[in-house]
Design a protein around this motif. Structure first.
Motif, PDB file in Angstrom:
ATOM      1  N   THR A   1      -6.439  -4.065   2.664  1.00  0.00           N
ATOM      2  CA  THR A   1      -6.598  -5.456   2.213  1.00  0.00           C
ATOM      3  C   THR A   1      -5.313  -6.109   1.739  1.00  0.00           C
ATOM      4  OG1 THR A   1      -7.161  -4.740  -0.028  1.00  0.00           O
ATOM      5  CG2 THR A   1      -8.985  -5.029   1.526  1.00  0.00           C
TER       6      THR A   1
ATOM      7  N   ARG B   1      -8.758 -10.341   0.749  1.00  0.00           N
ATOM      8  CA  ARG B   1     -10.096 -10.687   0.263  1.00  0.00           C
ATOM      9  C   ARG B   1     -10.052 -11.976  -0.549  1.00  0.00           C
ATOM     10  NH1 ARG B   1     -11.117  -4.940  -2.419  1.00  0.00           N
ATOM     11  NH2 ARG B   1      -9.014  -5.526  -3.051  1.00  0.00           N
TER      12      ARG B   1
ATOM     13  N   ASP C   1      -3.788 -10.206  -1.289  1.00  0.00           N
ATOM     14  CA  ASP C   1      -4.995  -9.444  -0.973  1.00  0.00           C
ATOM     15  C   ASP C   1      -5.829 -10.321  -0.046  1.00  0.00           C
ATOM     16  OD1 ASP C   1      -7.552  -8.277  -0.926  1.00  0.00           O
ATOM     17  OD2 ASP C   1      -7.248  -7.401  -2.906  1.00  0.00           O
TER      18      ASP C   1
END
Length: 83
Positions: A11, A29, A27
């Motif tokens: 990630t 996400r 990241d």
């Protein structure tokens, strides 16, 4: 824009733009949140994650190399120059 994937994390990526002195660790996400910004004194040319650790190596236009521990805004080793 250049993207460098962290081989230890599925990630985490490092990104930098052409003519930029900054490298951003993100990241994926939460792509709108920058985890860390690493700054060179010249334009960043290349970046590479170090296997099995949380270190990234960056190289800039001024021929200097910095090794960063991600999460710290100071290089672990800096101004490493090719003789």
């Amino acid at each position: 824009m250049r993207v460098v994937w962290d081989t230890n994390s599925q990630t985490q990526v490092a990104v930098f733009q052409k003519y930029s002195t900054d490298l951003h660790v993100i990241d994926i996400r939460m792509p709108n949140v920058i985890q860390t910004t690493l700054q060179h004194s010249a334009q960043v040319n290349c970046a590479c994650w170090y296997p099995k650790t949380n270190y990234i190596c960056t190289v800039a236009d001024n021929a200097f190399t910095n090794i960063w521990e991600v999460g710290s805004d100071q290089p672990a080793a800096n101004n490493l120059q090719n003789p």
